[in-house]
Each structure stands twice: as structure tokens, then as C-alpha cells.
Write a protein that holds these residues in place. Structure first.
Motif, mmCIF file in Angstrom:
data_model
loop_
_atom_site.group_PDB
_atom_site.id
_atom_site.type_symbol
_atom_site.label_atom_id
_atom_site.label_comp_id
_atom_site.label_asym_id
_atom_site.label_seq_id
_atom_site.Cartn_x
_atom_site.Cartn_y
_atom_site.Cartn_z
ATOM 1 N N GLY A 39 0.523 -1.361 -0.068
ATOM 2 C CA GLY A 39 -0.024 -0.163 -0.098
ATOM 3 C C GLY A 39 0.984 1.134 -0.178
ATOM 4 O O GLY A 39 1.831 1.299 -0.774
ATOM 5 N N ASP A 40 0.399 2.250 0.965
ATOM 6 C CA ASP A 40 1.336 3.299 0.866
ATOM 7 C C ASP A 40 2.590 3.074 1.930
ATOM 8 O O ASP A 40 2.447 3.473 3.249
ATOM 9 C CB ASP A 40 0.694 4.673 1.479
ATOM 10 N N ASP A 41 3.584 2.504 1.381
ATOM 11 C CA ASP A 41 4.571 2.057 2.154
ATOM 12 C C ASP A 41 5.917 2.828 1.793
ATOM 13 O O ASP A 41 5.963 3.559 0.947
ATOM 14 C CB ASP A 41 4.714 0.353 1.930
ATOM 15 N N ASN A 42 7.084 2.290 2.528
ATOM 16 C CA ASN A 42 8.337 3.072 2.609
ATOM 17 C C ASN A 42 9.250 2.011 2.718
ATOM 18 O O ASN A 42 9.664 1.192 3.459
ATOM 19 C CB ASN A 42 8.638 3.948 3.737
ATOM 20 N N SER A 43 10.234 2.001 1.450
ATOM 21 C CA SER A 43 11.592 1.262 1.730
ATOM 22 C C SER A 43 12.268 2.166 0.610
ATOM 23 O O SER A 43 12.201 2.993 0.235
ATOM 24 C CB SER A 43 11.299 -0.354 1.161
ATOM 25 N N GLY A 44 13.643 1.440 0.249
ATOM 26 C CA GLY A 44 14.546 1.982 -0.499
ATOM 27 C C GLY A 44 15.744 0.916 -0.813
ATOM 28 O O GLY A 44 15.837 0.015 -0.189
ATOM 29 N N VAL A 45 16.392 1.275 -2.009
ATOM 30 C CA VAL A 45 17.755 0.414 -2.271
ATOM 31 C C VAL A 45 18.672 1.277 -2.146
ATOM 32 O O VAL A 45 19.160 2.189 -2.513
ATOM 33 C CB VAL A 45 17.665 -0.063 -3.778
ATOM 34 N N PHE A 46 19.813 0.969 -1.361
ATOM 35 C CA PHE A 46 21.009 1.642 -0.672
ATOM 36 C C PHE A 46 22.095 0.982 -1.892
ATOM 37 O O PHE A 46 22.409 -0.309 -2.061
ATOM 38 C CB PHE A 46 21.340 1.429 0.712
ATOM 39 N N ILE A 47 23.104 1.874 -2.174
ATOM 40 C CA ILE A 47 24.302 1.548 -2.991
ATOM 41 C C ILE A 47 25.326 2.451 -2.632
ATOM 42 O O ILE A 47 25.216 3.527 -2.092
ATOM 43 C CB ILE A 47 23.990 2.063 -4.438
ATOM 44 N N GLY A 48 26.676 2.081 -2.959
ATOM 45 C CA GLY A 48 27.726 2.934 -2.737
ATOM 46 C C GLY A 48 28.102 3.047 -1.210
ATOM 47 O O GLY A 48 28.847 4.199 -0.895
ATOM 48 N N PHE A 49 27.876 2.035 -0.394
ATOM 49 C CA PHE A 49 28.338 2.493 0.937
ATOM 50 C C PHE A 49 29.361 1.407 1.432
ATOM 51 O O PHE A 49 29.476 0.209 0.866
ATOM 52 C CB PHE A 49 27.231 2.214 1.779
ATOM 53 N N PRO A 50 30.428 1.833 2.396
ATOM 54 C CA PRO A 50 31.340 0.831 2.679
ATOM 55 C C PRO A 50 30.566 -0.492 3.633
ATOM 56 O O PRO A 50 29.665 -0.066 4.133
ATOM 57 C CB PRO A 50 32.343 1.689 3.474
ATOM 58 N N PRO A 51 31.459 -1.475 3.825
ATOM 59 C CA PRO A 51 30.988 -2.678 4.575
ATOM 60 C C PRO A 51 30.651 -2.067 6.150
ATOM 61 O O PRO A 51 31.613 -1.698 6.777
ATOM 62 C CB PRO A 51 31.918 -3.687 4.572
ATOM 63 N N SER A 52 29.585 -2.516 6.530
ATOM 64 C CA SER A 52 29.457 -1.858 7.985
ATOM 65 C C SER A 52 28.069 -2.724 8.634
ATOM 66 O O SER A 52 27.218 -3.049 7.831
ATOM 67 C CB SER A 52 29.164 -0.559 8.021
ATOM 68 N N SER A 53 28.062 -3.016 9.748
ATOM 69 C CA SER A 53 26.800 -3.791 10.631
ATOM 70 C C SER A 53 25.922 -2.368 10.994
ATOM 71 O O SER A 53 24.708 -2.807 11.590
ATOM 72 C CB SER A 53 27.244 -4.364 11.615
ATOM 73 N N ASP A 54 26.105 -1.152 10.949
ATOM 74 C CA ASP A 54 25.623 -0.091 11.102
ATOM 75 C C ASP A 54 24.673 0.407 9.791
ATOM 76 O O ASP A 54 25.500 1.163 9.010
ATOM 77 C CB ASP A 54 26.437 0.954 11.592
ATOM 78 N N PRO A 55 23.331 0.259 9.861
ATOM 79 C CA PRO A 55 22.786 0.720 8.672
ATOM 80 C C PRO A 55 22.862 2.316 8.327
ATOM 81 O O PRO A 55 22.639 2.831 7.257
ATOM 82 C CB PRO A 55 21.172 0.502 8.853
ATOM 83 N N TRP A 56 23.199 3.118 9.270
ATOM 84 C CA TRP A 56 23.421 4.477 8.915
ATOM 85 C C TRP A 56 24.685 4.785 8.313
ATOM 86 O O TRP A 56 24.929 5.877 7.804
ATOM 87 C CB TRP A 56 23.421 5.377 10.374
ATOM 88 N N SER A 57 25.583 3.766 8.288
ATOM 89 C CA SER A 57 26.735 3.977 7.421
ATOM 90 C C SER A 57 26.302 4.141 6.003
ATOM 91 O O SER A 57 26.833 4.818 5.172
ATOM 92 C CB SER A 57 27.682 2.881 7.570
ATOM 93 N N ALA A 58 25.228 3.376 5.688
ATOM 94 C CA ALA A 58 24.823 3.438 4.100
ATOM 95 C C ALA A 58 24.143 4.682 4.157
ATOM 96 O O ALA A 58 24.175 5.397 2.962
ATOM 97 C CB ALA A 58 23.797 2.369 3.869
ATOM 98 N N VAL A 59 23.230 5.262 4.997
ATOM 99 C CA VAL A 59 22.713 6.360 4.836
ATOM 100 C C VAL A 59 23.600 7.803 4.738
ATOM 101 O O VAL A 59 23.593 8.677 4.095
ATOM 102 C CB VAL A 59 21.911 6.848 6.239
#
Length: 701
Positions: free
Chosen positions: A316-336
Motif C-alpha cells: 500500500g502506501d509503504d516505505n523502503s529503498g535500495v542503498f548503493i555505494g556504502f562501505p561494509p558495516s553492521s550499522d545501517p546509518w553507514s549506508a545513509v
């Protein structure tokens, strides 16, 4: 004046721009807009006794849906005026020559101007002497064994004709062999497993259902539908309905030919790791987000130049995304903070909704809305990364064109899927990738931006990158591009389009008759609106800036158009050799040493084994020592030294070549740098913030 021999079907090219207002991602509703379908079942050869059942089935589907059906066996229906009232024409088990010349002309014009075609079973046993029909149906019938049970392998589970199907679909029908393999000009949706039945004659790659485009028109074909029982099969009925919806333009899909992709996910999560809270369920080769805010990321490899394709669906009216271009990390904010998110969201601000590079650049709203399937249906993304340029394609239509200019961020690195939070339910299927040009730096040139030319002209054309192609291409024509840097270039890829005879592009230097570096074969791509990529290796390419010439050969006139061409250097592969940096000096293992920790330095190029590097993907190895280029201690700080170390596959030994000839370590997001920017022999190599300066530029010699 020479004239292109083709129909000029034009529309103003939409301007890609960052939008500044909040807009809905789509105006589509759950139901299709009403449409009309012509079902044509004339036979001039074998007649299937299932034709009546098939017509009634399509009428039943129409009654439950949003379309009307006119069924006929009268070829007189094929006039320009009459066809104009239908969004799609179904050829239902037609056989033999069913249209005369005038009717053929009317039908071809209808398709090229945006009409739809759905072919069922013996539609491939029709009009063998009409070349356009061969392009439209995709492949002609050759033979078939006895009716029997077989296994259909579903390749594309996003198209409306196949999204409901399992990965393997077992049913009974009459299984066709075809004279040619449709894969070269069509997007294959499903194939036959010849090991599951007797008498198949096409081998391991046996297409059974496919889709394609011709100019502005759409084509769908299924090999099923011989038996009366087929039309009582719920799965086959949905298959047929999805094909009709696509042909009528009500269901969107990426129907460009697709080859050369490597699967990253199609049921197995090997190599994928969850970073941060939440998770993804994994069922029926489908990942579905749960809770968050986290990210599922692919850890085995960071990617530099590539085409990433994946299928996604919002509930429905949902939210997600595809991240690219980030270094290896267990922290999702590294991709952001280090990469980019390509957004999936039904409604939000323009720079934060579907197709946007999140918070940086909104999608072309008109192009996006026209290409988007609504919540509840599957869509396909292609994320095309070439150097620091990102193109976002939705169901085969370009909706965003973004260039990274932020030295703190990058487009090369790892890939991830966002799970945004409770209630944001987004699913993913069939994640696949094609690496381009061996991972080396690329340089894309718009073909119409020539410095001088003979015969050819710029041609304004819908679907072209930058809005124009190089057109009016005849044999003997040429185009020149002055001052092109050819250092390290090993291959070229051209985006072409042809509804004509096709031909060849010669790549030369110095003059139209200069040394031939390579030749690109250009086929008929299926129409003047159907783009395709052609690629070839180049040899004996000189270093430095040169005047580059494209020369054109073929038979007839109006051979093809060239949209752009991309030169790829050998930064990610090729044979071992020196790497040249500041002041023309080489990347060197101090003293030719082989011990772990030996310093890497700048030194006058001397041809020694200490200056030879073999590049494989993102790993740089010195063959003499059999050890790798390494960031000391896996450090990430400015000034961390670069050294020789036993090859171990760690992130400290990953190096991505960028389009500006800098070499980036994705883990630190910093570049290979000559300390203090001084060209002295023995100057230490370390990592530093990527600045694009001369002391960070490297070339394979």
C-alpha cells in the motif's frame, strides 16, 4: 536531401529535474482504466479446436475485468480506422497467411504507433513471409512433440503474466520448438525444461513466453494454449490476462532483452546480512520487510560499475529503498551517511518518493507516473552505475539521472535493501547484477555531441539520453570527437536503436580511415524506439588524448541511430602491469620486498616486478610477492599507510577505480594518495579524503 526510411514517431523528451513540491507517486487506481481488445482467430492452415474455448475465456476475463472484447475471423477488420479503437489485438491460434498487403500495412502502423499485440500458441505459426510479423511475435514455430506434461521454469516473476506463478510450473500442453531463440530480441519470461518431457529440440535455453517492444508498441507471446483444458486452468487464465494487460498498456514491465546478469538473490540469502533492527522474511523466493529501521546488505563484494536489477512491490502506501555505494558495516546509518538511497514510497515529498535519490534529487514525476504499477503489483528497477553517474530506470523507462559530486559519498560500494519500520511492507524478488567493463573507469560521450561529421545529424528522439541521438546514419558516414582521453581504454559500449537494416560501427583514431581499434555489430533492435547496448573489446589503443572517429558501414540507408557510447579503461581487470600516478611515476613495492608490511611508495617507472599489479575485481595483487595492496591495520583515518600484505579478502584490500581515475577504498571511503602531493622517489602512499587531485589520479599503463 537524404531522408531516413522510417516513421518518425516523436514526443517531447521530458526534462529530468529536481522537483520542489510534494506530489503523489501515481494516480493509478486498483482497477485498470477501461480498454478494448480485438481477438483475431483466422486460420489458413491447421485449425485448433480450442479456439472457441479460448475466445470465451477471454470474454470471461473481460467481464470480470475492465475491458471489452470483439472477436472476429474477418481480416477486413485490419484497417487503420478500425484498429484505432483497440488498445490490443490478440492473435489466438491463428495459422498461415491471414492478412493481405494492405491489412499488414495497417497492422504494422498500428503497432509502431503504440498498439499492443498478444500472441497465443499458434500465433507463432502465422505469416512466415512477413518480416515485421516475425519481429513482432519474436520467433516462428518449427515443430512439436506429442501433448504431454512438462515443467515451465519462470524467469521473470514481476511481469503481470508471470508474477502469480511459482518458480516451476508443471502443466500439460503442446510444447513448441521455434526456428530461432527469442532471447536476443525479447525479454524471456519463462522457459521449458526439456528434461521434464520428451521431444524438445532447442536445448538448455528454450524460451516459452516472452515480451518485447517495437517502436511505441508492445508485444507478448505465450507458447501455451493448445488444449481446451488450458483455458480452464486458473494459473493459465491469469497468465493470459497478464499478457493482455501488458499488451494493452495497463500493466507496465521492463521488456528489454536481458543477458549476462548474475543472481544475488532468488531464494537464497547466502551473502546477505541484516544490519540494525528489524528483518526480512524469505518465502517463495521473495524477501519482505519486517520492522526496522534497518537494512539487509550484500557483504561478499563491493561493486564499481554495474547494472543492478531487482523487482519490488508495495502492499500500500509503504516505505523502503535500495542503498548503493556504502562501505561494509553492521550499522545501517553507514549506508545513509556514505552512500545513496533510491527511494520506494507511494506518497511523499518529491525528493523522497519512488525513483528519487533520497533527499538529493527527485525523479521525473511524469515519466515515473507513466511507468509505475500501483501498490499490489510488481515493478522492476534498473540502477545503472557508471563512474559517478547513476541512472534509475523503472520498468525499462529512465526516470532519474543523477551525478555524484560529493567527495564524502560514492556510487561504488555495497548494495542493501531497507526495512523502514512497522507497517512499511515492501517485497523484493530476483535481485541480479551485471558488472560493466571489468570495473574500470568509464567515460560516456553523447553521440550527437560530435566535433565534426559527414552525413549524420543530431536527431531529437524520445527515450534518448540527453534527448537526442546521432541519426541519419548511412554507409560511409562518420562522426569525430576531438581530444578524447583514451588512456587505458580496453572496450566500448554503444547504446543504439534501429528499425532498419542495422550495420556496424568502426572505432578509429586520427581520421575516418585511421587505425581500426574495434568494430561494433548493430542489429535491428526491434524498432526505432527500442534501444539496445552493443559492446566490443578494443585493441592497440593509444594513451593520452586523441581525436576519435566512429565510422559507419552497412547496406541501404537509415541503418541505425547512436544514442551514446561509453569507453571503459582497464582499472578492474586485464593483464598485470604498472600503475602510473603523480608526475608519471609508478606505484612501487619498496625494495621489491615481499614481507608483510612492506611500504608502498611512488618511484620512477623502471619496468621491475616491484611495479607490476594484477587487478581482479577490487583486489590489487603484486605477482612477484603474491601479496596484495592493503590499508595498514584496516584503518580508516586520513594518513593511514598503504602496505603489502598477505591476500586475505578483507575490506582493507578492496579498491574501486572511479571515473575521475581516483582509486577508493570503500571501507574507509578514502582514496589512494601520494603523501604531501610530492613526486619524490620513495614518497609514502597512504589513504586520504577523495579530492580528485593529481596526487590521487592513477592509470593502468
Amino acid at each position: 536531401m537524404r531522408r531516413r526510411i522510417r516513421t518518425l514517431l516523436g514526443a517531447a523528451t521530458a526534462v529530468l529535474t529536481t522537483l520542489a513540491c510534494t506530489v503523489p507517486a501515481t494516480s493509478a487506481t486498483a482497477a485498470d482504466a477501461a480498454y478494448d481488445v480485438l481477438v483475431f482467430s483466422k486460420t489458413a492452415g491447421f485449425r485448433h479446436d480450442s479456439i472457441g474455448t479460448g475466445i470465451q475465456t477471454i470474454k470471461d476475463l473481460a467481464a470480470a475485468g475492465d475491458f471489452t472484447v470483439t472477436a472476429t475471423e474477418d481480416a477486413a477488420a485490419f484497417t487503420t480506422a478500425n484498429l484505432a479503437q483497440y488498445e490490443a489485438v490478440v492473435f489466438l491460434n491463428t495459422t498461415g497467411d491471414v492478412l493481405n498487403g494492405a491489412q499488414q500495412t495497417a497492422f504494422e502502423s498500428y503497432i509502431r504507433a503504440g498498439g499492443g499485440y498478444a500472441g497465443v500458441h499458434a500465433a507463432a505459426d502465422t505469416e512466415y513471409d512477413w518480416p515485421f510479423y516475425g519481429q513482432l511475435v519474436g520467433a516462428w514455430f518449427a515443430s512439436h512433440p506429442a501433448i504431454q506434461q512438462a515443467t515451465v521454469k519462470v524467469e521473470d516473476r514481476a511481469h503481470a503474466a508471470t508474477a502469480h506463478l511459482p518458480q516451476t510450473w508443471t502443466r500439460t500442453d503442446e510444447w513448441y520448438d521455434y526456428r530461432t531463440n527469442a532471447r536476443s530480441t525479447a525479454h524471456v519470461l519463462a522457459t521449458l525444461d526439456e528434461g521434464s518431457y520428451s521431444g524438445g529440440a532447442m536445448g538448455a535455453d528454450h524460451p516459452h513466453a516472452w515480451c518485447k517492444t517495437l517502436d511505441s508498441g508492445r508485444s507478448f507471446y505465450t507458447g501455451g494454449g493448445h488444449t481446451n483444458e488450458s483455458y480452464a486452468d486458473t494459473a493459465f487464465r491469469r497468465h493470459l490476462l497478464g499478457g493482455i494487460r501488458y499488451a494493452a498498456g495497463r500493466a507496465k514491465a521492463d521488456c528489454r532483452p536481458e543477458t549476462g546478469y548474475t543472481t544475488l538473490y532468488n531464494g537464497s540469502t547466502s551473502g546477505w546480512s541484516q544490519a540494525g533492527p528489524g528483518s526480512f522474511t524469505n518465502s517463495d523466493a521473495t524477501l519482505t520487510s519486517v520492522g526496522g529501521l534497518g537494512m539487509l546488505w550484500y557483504s561478499p563484494k563491493a561493486y564499481t560499475d554495474y547494472s543492478l536489477k531487482l523487482d519490488w512491490r508495495m502492499a500500500g502506501d509503504d516505505n523502503s529503498g535500495v542503498f548503493i555505494g556504502f562501505p561494509p558495516s553492521s550499522d545501517p546509518w553507514s549506508a545513509v551517511n556514505n552512500g545513496y538511497e533510491i527511494q520506494i514510497d507511494a506518497t511523499d515529498a518529491a525528493d523522497r518518493t519512488t525513483g528519487a535519490v533520497y533527499s538529493f534529487q527527485g525523479a521525473n514525476a511524469a515519466a515515473r507516473d507513466a511507468a509505475l504499477n500501483p501498490p499490489g503489483e510488481w515493478n522492476t528497477y534498473e540502477l545503472l552505475v557508471e563512474g559517478q553517474r547513476l541512472q534509475v530506470l523503472l520498468n525499462g523507462v529512465k526516470i532519474n539521472d543523477f551525478t555524484n559530486t560529493d567527495p564524502a559519498r560514492n556510487l561504488d560500494g555495497h548494495i542493501g535493501l531497507q526495512n523502514h519500520g512497522d507497517g512499511d511492507d515492501v517485497s523484493f524478488r530476483n535481485i541480479r547484477i551485471k558488472e560493466l567493463g571489468g570495473g574500470g573507469p568509464t567515460r560516456t560521450v553523447q553521440a550527437e555531441s560530435f566535433s565534426s561529421a559527414h552525413g549524420v545529424q543530431a536527431f531529437t528522439k524520445a527515450g534518448a539520453n540527453n534527448g537526442q541521438t546521432l541519426g541519419y546514419v548511412d554507409p560511409g558516414d562518420w562522426a569525430a570527437y576531438n581530444g578524447v582521453d583514451l588512456t587505458g581504454v580496453t572496450s566500448v559500449r554503444a547504446r543504439v536503436v534501429s528499425g532498419g537494416a542495422g550495420g556496424a560501427i568502426g572505432v578509429r583514431t586520427g581520421s575516418p580511415a585511421g587505425p581500426l581499434l574495434g568494430s561494433l555489430a548493430v542489429p535491428n533492435t526491434g524498432g526505432w524506439s527500442t534501444y539496445a547496448d552493443v559492446t566490443t573489446a578494443l585493441s592497440h589503443v593509444p594513451s593520452g588524448a586523441h581525436n576519435l572517429y566512429l565510422t559507419f558501414t552497412g547496406t541501404g540507408t537509415g541503418l541505425f541511430d547512436v544514442d551514446d557510447f561509453t569507453l571503459t579503461a582497464s582499472g578492474g581487470g586485464g593483464g598485470p602491469g604498472p600503475v602510473v600516478g603523480l608526475a608519471g611515476k609508478c606505484l612501487d613495492v619498496a625494495g621489491g620486498g615481499s614481507a608483510d608490511g612492506t611500504r608502498i611508495q611512488l618511484w620512477t617507472c623502471n619496468g621491475s616486478a616491484a611495479q607490476v599489479w594484477a587487478v581482479s575485481g577490487q583486489v590489487w595483487r603484486n605477482p612477484a610477492s603474491n601479496k596484495c595492496l592493503d590499508v595498514a591495520g584496516g584503518g580508516t583515518a586520513n594518513g593511514t599507510k598503504v602496505q603489502l600484505w598477505t591476500c586475505n579478502g578483507s575490506a582493507a584490500q578492496n579498491w574501486g577505480v572511479r571515473s575521475d581515475r581516483t582509486v577508493r577504498n570503500p571501507q574507509s571511503n578514502r582514496c589512494l594518495d601520494v603523501s604531501e602531493a610530492k613526486p619524490d622517489n620513495g614518497r609514502q602512499i597512504h589513504i586520504w579524503d577523495c579530492l580528485g587531485a593529481a596526487n590521487q589520479q592513477w592509470n593502468r599503463a
